[in-house]
Scaffold this active site. Structure first.
Site, PDB file in Angstrom:
ATOM      1  N   ARG A 140       0.832  -1.199   0.000  1.00  0.00           N
ATOM      2  CA  ARG A 140       0.000   0.000   0.000  1.00  0.00           C
ATOM      3  C   ARG A 140       0.872   1.258   0.000  1.00  0.00           C
ATOM      4  NH1 ARG A 140      -3.249   0.746   5.373  1.00  0.00           N
ATOM      5  NH2 ARG A 140      -4.198  -1.217   4.782  1.00  0.00           N
ATOM      6  N   TYR A 141       1.957   1.244   0.767  1.00  0.00           N
ATOM      7  CA  TYR A 141       2.865   2.399   0.836  1.00  0.00           C
ATOM      8  C   TYR A 141       4.064   2.123  -0.076  1.00  0.00           C
ATOM      9  CZ  TYR A 141       0.197   3.247   5.097  1.00  0.00           C
ATOM     10  OH  TYR A 141      -0.811   3.447   5.994  1.00  0.00           O
ATOM     11  N   ARG A 144       7.091   0.109   1.814  1.00  0.00           N
ATOM     12  CA  ARG A 144       6.782  -0.944   2.784  1.00  0.00           C
ATOM     13  C   ARG A 144       5.812  -1.944   2.187  1.00  0.00           C
ATOM     14  NH1 ARG A 144       4.687   3.751   6.127  1.00  0.00           N
ATOM     15  NH2 ARG A 144       5.419   4.716   4.230  1.00  0.00           N
ATOM     16  N   CYS A 153      -4.083 -17.435  15.331  1.00  0.00           N
ATOM     17  CA  CYS A 153      -3.692 -16.695  16.531  1.00  0.00           C
ATOM     18  C   CYS A 153      -4.064 -17.570  17.720  1.00  0.00           C
ATOM     19  CB  CYS A 153      -4.458 -15.386  16.649  1.00  0.00           C
ATOM     20  SG  CYS A 153      -3.843 -14.136  15.547  1.00  0.00           S
ATOM     21  N   CYS A 157      -8.684 -12.024  19.527  1.00  0.00           N
ATOM     22  CA  CYS A 157      -9.054 -10.768  20.201  1.00  0.00           C
ATOM     23  C   CYS A 157     -10.396 -10.298  19.642  1.00  0.00           C
ATOM     24  CB  CYS A 157      -7.995  -9.707  19.952  1.00  0.00           C
ATOM     25  SG  CYS A 157      -6.319 -10.305  20.237  1.00  0.00           S
ATOM     26  N   CYS A 160     -10.433  -7.669  16.797  1.00  0.00           N
ATOM     27  CA  CYS A 160      -9.482  -7.913  15.697  1.00  0.00           C
ATOM     28  C   CYS A 160      -9.961  -7.313  14.364  1.00  0.00           C
ATOM     29  CB  CYS A 160      -9.288  -9.418  15.523  1.00  0.00           C
ATOM     30  SG  CYS A 160      -8.125  -9.811  14.218  1.00  0.00           S
ATOM     31  N   ARG A 162      -8.949  -8.371  11.522  1.00  0.00           N
ATOM     32  CA  ARG A 162      -9.061  -9.448  10.519  1.00  0.00           C
ATOM     33  C   ARG A 162     -10.013 -10.544  10.972  1.00  0.00           C
ATOM     34  NH1 ARG A 162      -2.962  -8.607   9.986  1.00  0.00           N
ATOM     35  NH2 ARG A 162      -2.952  -6.787   8.630  1.00  0.00           N
ATOM     36  N   ASP A 321     -10.297   0.151  14.589  1.00  0.00           N
ATOM     37  CA  ASP A 321     -10.810   0.054  13.207  1.00  0.00           C
ATOM     38  C   ASP A 321     -12.301  -0.293  13.237  1.00  0.00           C
ATOM     39  OD1 ASP A 321      -8.338   0.543  12.053  1.00  0.00           O
ATOM     40  OD2 ASP A 321      -7.782  -1.577  12.069  1.00  0.00           O
ATOM     41  N   ASP A 358      -6.254   4.646  11.379  1.00  0.00           N
ATOM     42  CA  ASP A 358      -5.948   3.988  10.104  1.00  0.00           C
ATOM     43  C   ASP A 358      -7.181   4.230   9.231  1.00  0.00           C
ATOM     44  OD1 ASP A 358      -4.287   2.620   8.453  1.00  0.00           O
ATOM     45  OD2 ASP A 358      -4.160   0.818   9.695  1.00  0.00           O
ATOM     46  N   LYS A 365      -2.408   5.897   7.622  1.00  0.00           N
ATOM     47  CA  LYS A 365      -2.598   6.377   8.993  1.00  0.00           C
ATOM     48  C   LYS A 365      -2.462   7.893   9.044  1.00  0.00           C
ATOM     49  CE  LYS A 365      -0.298   2.347  10.900  1.00  0.00           C
ATOM     50  NZ  LYS A 365       0.251   1.908   9.605  1.00  0.00           N
TER      51      LYS A 365
HETATM   52  S1  SF4 Z   1      -5.760  -8.598  16.990  1.00  0.00           S
HETATM   53 FE1  SF4 Z   1      -6.319 -10.255  15.553  1.00  0.00          FE
HETATM   54  S2  SF4 Z   1      -4.438 -10.699  14.422  1.00  0.00           S
HETATM   55 FE2  SF4 Z   1      -3.880  -9.543  16.273  1.00  0.00          FE
HETATM   56  S3  SF4 Z   1      -3.401 -11.101  17.805  1.00  0.00           S
HETATM   57 FE3  SF4 Z   1      -5.535 -10.540  18.091  1.00  0.00          FE
HETATM   58  S4  SF4 Z   1      -6.680 -12.011  16.863  1.00  0.00           S
HETATM   59 FE4  SF4 Z   1      -4.574 -12.112  16.190  1.00  0.00          FE
END
Ligand code: SF4
Length: 431
Positions: A140-141, A144, A153, A157, A160, A162, A321, A358, A365
């Site tokens: 994207r940049y 980078r 994972c 979380c 998250c 994703r 996000d 973001d 960002k």
């Molecule tokens: S935020 Fe998402 S990608 Fe990051 S550690 Fe937690 S579950 Fe995994």
């Protein structure tokens, strides 16, 4: 599909940030409930990251063995996990106070019915898919690129970005895909900085990870490799000597980790960061501002002071996000600005992260900062400091451009100093 769920008063979200400044030290020690929740697990098992990974809590039946859950809560968690799965390491679960339904660690780990009832947010607000140049590689940049090696994972979380990937089950990029990513980077000389992310790339075996690092290090224009991982927070046992020894061979490597609350900076987590630092791996923290988790000045001060004590630099504080299923954790932007304002001047600049958004659609960002400039002219700024005192600051003007006019030598033999002619006094002088 949105679920029709009636929420009662006791399920209301916690009140928004209390931004009163803390008095004196903000240092509170994290608490572990390990011996209460896992009394029969030996130290050898507990400190083995494979054991932790194998014993993740992924069903509501398992969870209810450790946390008191009503029948209604169990039903709802089951509904949520059909859409957004759950995974919690025993280590991370041991940081949750079982008696506190609003525990900030719990809010990050245990599914909430609000994940289904929230109306706002998108699956992929950052449009990561549309910036993928080959599968798994986001460019994207200009200088980078982001390599996504797995979606696995150890802890899922609840905030998250994703989350959309969770439904696909755990996947790891195969060697053909990794080669395609490395080939793209090799033929794109402007890419000098690679971010390896996931999922969590440190869930790969050390050998597999080394293959990727060695391939990247063989590309002359790759200067920096960054690894995005939450394992120091949720599975610090993974940061073992073997991994650190391997990482130290591919310097410079930076780890960006993700502590959100001071209760996560346990002696085990601090020791994991210390092992990375001793291997020459610099550790930065990227936290996410989350309602009911870390949305007060006191919590952020405590978090950032605890990070610095562990030699971890507070780097970013992200506005959450706007991902579907996370709305209940969002805070107004004003909360973030009040937190930064409450920190600036009250602690060292080293302890203050960059508060950033973001932007949606992959526009990058942007930093957000409280406004300290009251007025601004060509000649002067009127500003306020962190205590509200007003000051005036003379605005320096750029110096006039000068050129030198050669001067003929004198008959005395003294070398003359050249005459300075500014662009201002050039007016009217014949060229
Ligand atoms: S935020 Fe998402 S990608 Fe990051 S550690 Fe937690 S579950 Fe995994």
């Amino acid at each position: 599909m949105k679920q029709s769920l009636h929420l009662t008063d006791d399920e209301a979200e916690p009140p928004s940030a209390d931004n009163a400044l803390p008095q004196g030290s903000t240092h509170e020690l994290p608490v572990s409930y390990r011996h209460q929740l896992f009394p029969h697990v030996s130290d050898t098992e507990w400190n083995d990251w494979h054991w932790q990974f194998r014993h993740r809590i992924t069903t509501v039946e398992e969870l209810s063995r450790y946390l008191p859950l009503s029948v209604r809560e169990r039903t709802r968690i089951k509904l949520v996990t059909a859409e957004f799965p759950m995974a919690i390491t025993p280590y991370y679960l041991s940081l949750i106070n079982p008696a506190d339904a609003k525990d900030p660690i719990r809010r990050q780990a245990v599914p909430s019915v609000h994940e289904l009832t929230g109306e706002a947010g998108r699956e992929d607000p950052l449009e990561e898919h549309s910036h993928s140049v080959v599968p798994g590689l986001v460019h994207r940049y200009p200088d980078r690129a982001l390599m996504v090696l797995t979606d696995i994972c150890p802890m899922l979380c609840r905030h998250c970005t994703r989350k959309r990937e969770w439904r696909k089950g755990g996947w790891v990029q195969n060697s053909t895909r990794v080669k395609a990513m490395v080939d793209y980077i090799g033929r794109t000389p402007q890419v000098r900085d690679i971010i390896i992310s996931g999922g969590d790339p440190l869930t790969l075996s050390t050998r597999r990870l080394e293959e990727v690092l060695a391939a990247l290090r063989a590309i002359p224009h790759v200067e920096i490799i960054r690894i995005g991982t939450r394992l120091p927070v949720v599975l610090p046992q993974r940061i073992d000597v073997e991994l650190c020894r391997m990482l130290s061979k591919y310097s410079p490597i930076w780890v960006n980790t993700h502590f959100n609350h001071p209760g996560e900076i346990t002696p085990e987590a601090a020791a994991a960061c210390d092992r990375l630092l001793r291997a020459g791996v610099q550790v930065n923290n990227q936290s996410v501002l989350l309602r009911g988790v870390n949305d007060t000045v006191a919590t952020q001060l405590n978090l950032c002071h605890s990070l610095l004590r562990a030699m971890v630099r507070p780097y970013y504080l992200f506005q959450c996000d706007q991902v579907r299923g996370t709305e209940h954790l969002w805070t107004p932007v004003e909360t973030g600005l009040r937190i930064i304002e409450g920190m600036r001047g009250h602690t060292s600049g080293l302890a203050i992260p960059n508060y950033v958004i973001d932007l949606p659609d992959g526009r990058g960002k942007i930093p957000l900062s409280p406004n300290y400039v009251i007025s601004h002219t060509k000649h002067e700024l009127t500003v306020r400091n962190y205590e509200g005192h007003i000051s005036h600051f003379a605005n320096p003007r750029p110096p006039a451009v000068t050129r030198h006019r050669p001067v003929a030598p004198t008959t005395s033999g003294v070398i003359p100093v050249s005459e300075e002619v500014t662009d201002e006094n050039r007016t009217g002088v014949r060229p």
